[in-house]
Design a protein around this motif. Structure first.
Motif, short mmCIF file in Angstrom:
data_model
loop_
_atom_site.label_atom_id
_atom_site.label_comp_id
_atom_site.label_asym_id
_atom_site.label_seq_id
_atom_site.Cartn_x
_atom_site.Cartn_y
_atom_site.Cartn_z
N ASN A 1 3.75 4.71 2.65
CA ASN A 1 5.11 5.18 2.39
C ASN A 1 5.14 6.71 2.46
N ASN B 1 0.84 -1.19 0.00
CA ASN B 1 0.00 0.00 0.00
C ASN B 1 0.88 1.24 0.00
N ARG B 2 0.83 1.99 -1.08
CA ARG B 2 1.68 3.18 -1.20
C ARG B 2 1.30 4.27 -0.21
N ASP B 3 0.07 4.22 0.32
CA ASP B 3 -0.37 5.23 1.28
C ASP B 3 0.46 5.22 2.56
#
Length: 206
Positions: A186, A182-184
């Motif tokens: 990072n 989940n890029r959220d």
């Protein structure tokens, strides 16, 4: 002639509608892009000050968390933010040399019983009434000694840099797996780099 004029006007009107549609799509993409990148960490200001031969870093970060991270804090997940500082010396014959590397960690947690946020760093801890106040405290770094007097060569030029990021390795294992997918999760600032010299001014700021 009348038919030709009518066709021309209809074609022109259709062309204008197509242009309007393209413009609308571009605006939508820009708005969506702005929304996506609203969360994260940005450097608001910084200064390095020389005090008694040592260099102290004072900086302020703006931190915006995604809804997923805000929900995780409310559920008891502790977030660890890390600030990295490094001083590099250029070498024409080889890779740049990392002369100094320092780290500072800030711990952010939520206390359900008191309904307050707890911030802890470098042996100090304090509370905040809401998340906005807590994130402002996390992003405020003051009086951090990053360079000692005997670590510098007065005849050398350096490049200094610092950043802040959410340390995903400190999350509980199930959340680490989720963060990888989940890029959220990072959340990080870019490196901010600037030239530095021991013989330069005693105050560097932006």
């Amino acid at each position: 002639m009348m038919v030709f004029t009518t066709l021309y006007l209809e074609k022109k009107a259709m062309s204008q509608r197509i242009k309007q549609l393209i413009l609308f799509c571009l605006m939508a993409v820009c708005i969506a892009s702005t929304t996506v990148h609203a969360e994260g960490i940005k450097i608001k200001s910084f200064e390095m000050e020389k005090v008694d031969g040592e260099w102290l870093l004072n900086t302020s970060f703006q931190i915006e968390l995604t809804p997923g991270l805000e929900d995780a804090i409310q559920k008891g997940v502790v977030l660890y933010f890390q600030v990295d500082f490094e001083l590099m010396r250029s070498r024409w014959y080889w890779f740049d040399e990392k002369t100094i590397f320092a780290q500072r960690q800030i711990r952010l947690s939520y206390q359900p019983l008191t309904q307050q946020y707890r911030i802890a760093s470098e042996g100090f801890s304090f509370s905040a009434k809401n998340l906005g106040e807590a994130l402002q405290a996390v992003g405020s770094i003051g009086g951090w000694r990053v360079i000692e007097a005997n670590q510098l060569d007065p005849n050398r030029s350096y490049t200094a840099g610092f950043r802040m990021f959410l340390d995903l390795s400190k999350l509980p294992k199930p959340f680490q797996v989720n963060a990888l997918n989940n890029r959220d999760w990072n959340v990080s600032s870019d490196w901010y780099r600037f030239p530095f010299s021991a013989n330069g001014p005693n105050l560097i700021k932006r």
